[in-house]
Design an enzyme around this catalytic site. Structure first.
Site, PDB file in Angstrom:
ATOM      1  CG  ASP A 134       2.267   1.975   2.507  1.00  0.00           C
ATOM      2  OD1 ASP A 134       2.607   3.280   2.835  1.00  0.00           O
ATOM      3  OD2 ASP A 134       2.623   1.111   3.120  1.00  0.00           O
ATOM      4  CE1 TYR A 176      -4.421   1.266   7.349  1.00  0.00           C
ATOM      5  CE2 TYR A 176      -3.996   1.910   9.619  1.00  0.00           C
ATOM      6  CZ  TYR A 176      -3.863   1.994   8.258  1.00  0.00           C
ATOM      7  OH  TYR A 176      -3.254   3.372   7.667  1.00  0.00           O
TER       8      TYR A 176
END
Length: 295
Positions: free
Chosen positions: A67, A125
Site C-alpha cells: 500500500d 512482513y
C-alpha cells in the site's frame, strides 16, 4: 551500453522472463500498483524497463501489492522481455534509470511457468515500532513512534502466536478487498525488542487487504494494556471487524521477502532491513503500562 532507441530484432527473438529482487522506500509512492492520479512503484519500474526493451508492452508483476507508504526490502517482480540484454545485466541497467528510492538488488532468468505472485509460497512482513521517549529523526521514515508507555511485548507475542495456522482473519481486512475469502495460513510470527525498537514479523501464505496494519493497531493496544487478550481473541475469532478500528501507520511496515519452493536469488539478493541508527539508549525508561481494562 543499452541505448534507449528501439533495437531491431529478428522476428523469431524469444520472449524471456526475468525475475527481480527489488527494494523501495515507499514514502512518496501510492503503493506498488499503478494508480491513475498518483505515482506508483510499478509505474516507475515499468517505464525504466520499457526504456531498455521497447519492443513490447511491459507489465511488471509483484509478489505483494504494498500500500501507499509501505516499504520493501525484498519485493519480487517478474516481467517478460525480448531484447538482447542478458539477465545478469538488468539490475545495473535499471538502477541507472531508476530514482534513488527504488533499487534492483538482483536479476535472474526464470522459466515462463514461474510467476512472482502465484509461485510464491509465503510473504514475510516486518513492522517496526520505536518505543523511545525522545523522537529520532532517522527512524521516523521507517517506524511508528509510540512513546506513551513501555510496550509489553510479552503479551503481544502471546497474541501473535494465537494466529498461527489456517485462520479466517476477516477482522483484519479493510473494506474494498476483492478476495473471495479471508482465510490464510499464518506460518511464523516473531517479536523482538532491541533497546527502544520493537520489530514484529509475520509470515503467511498470503495477506488480506490492510491486514498487517490493522493487526499492529490491535497489538499496540494490547502492549499498552488498553486491550486484553480475551477481547482481542474474541474480535478476530468472531470476525468483529467493526471493533477493529485503529490501523498502524504505513511507514512502519516493510515487505521483507517472498519465498518460493526453490531459492531464486543469491543470499545477497535478500536484505534484512534493520534500522541501525542511534536508538537513544541513554533515554530514561518509559513507565510500564497499567493493567488492561476488563470487558
Amino acid at each position: 551500453m543499452f541505448p534507449n532507441s528501439k533495437v531491431e530484432l529478428p522476428k523469431s527473438t524469444p520472449v524471456r522472463r526475468i525475475g527481480l529482487s527489488v527494494q523501495y522506500e515507499g514514502s512518496n509512492f501510492c503503493g506498488w500498483q499503478r494508480q491513475p492520479q498518483a505515482v506508483s512503484v510499478q509505474q516507475v519500474l515499468e517505464e525504466a524497463i520499457s526504456q531498455l526493451d521497447p519492443q513490447r508492452p511491459i507489465q511488471a508483476v509483484a509478489a505483494g501489492r504494498t500500500d501507499a507508504g509501505v516499504h520493501a526490502a525484498g519485493q519480487v517482480v517478474h516481467f517478460d522481455c525480448c531484447g538482447p540484454i542478458p539477465a545478469e545485466r538488468w539490475a545495473p541497467a535499471l538502477n541507472g534509470r531508476l530514482p534513488n528510492t527504488i533499487r534492483v538488488r538482483e536479476a535472474v532468468a526464470r522459466p515462463a511457468s514461474w510467476h512472482a505472485c502465484h509461485s510464491a509460497t509465503y510473504r514475510r512482513y516486518r513492522y517496526t515500532i520505536y518505543n523511545g521517549r525522545r523522537p529520532n529523526l532517522f527512524l521516523t521514515p521507517w517506524s511508528w513512534h509510540r512513546y506513551h508507555v513501555r510496550l509489553d511485548e510479552t503479551v503481544m507475542q502471546v497474541a501473535l502466536e494465537g494466529l498461527l495456522g489456517l485462520q479466517d482473519l476477516s477482522a483484519f481486512q479493510r473494506t474494498g478487498s476483492r478476495r473471495a475469502h479471508a482465510r490464510t495460513t499464518v506460518q511464523d510470527v516473531k517479536i523482538e525488542r532491541q533497546g527502544d525498537l520493537i520489530m514484529i514479523e509475520i509470515q503467511a501464505s498470503g495477506f488480506l487487504y490492510g491486514m498487517v496494519r490493522l493487526l499492529m493497531g490491535q497489538l499496540v493496544a494490547l502492549g499498552e494494556h488498553r486491550l486484553n487478550l480475551q477481547t482481542f481473541e474474541r474480535r478476530w475469532k468472531e470476525k468483529r471487524r467493526q471493533e477493529v478500528k485503529e490501523a498502524a501507520p504505513a511507514q512502519g511496515l516493510c515487505l521483507l521477502r517472498a519465498g518460493y519452493e526453490e531459492d531464486i536469488f543469491s543470499k545477497g539478493g535478500w536484505y534484512d532491513c534493520q534500522p541501525r541508527y542511534s536508538l537513544g539508549a541513554n533515554d530514561p525508561p518509559l513507565d510500564p503500562p497499567s493493567a488492561p481494562e476488563s470487558s
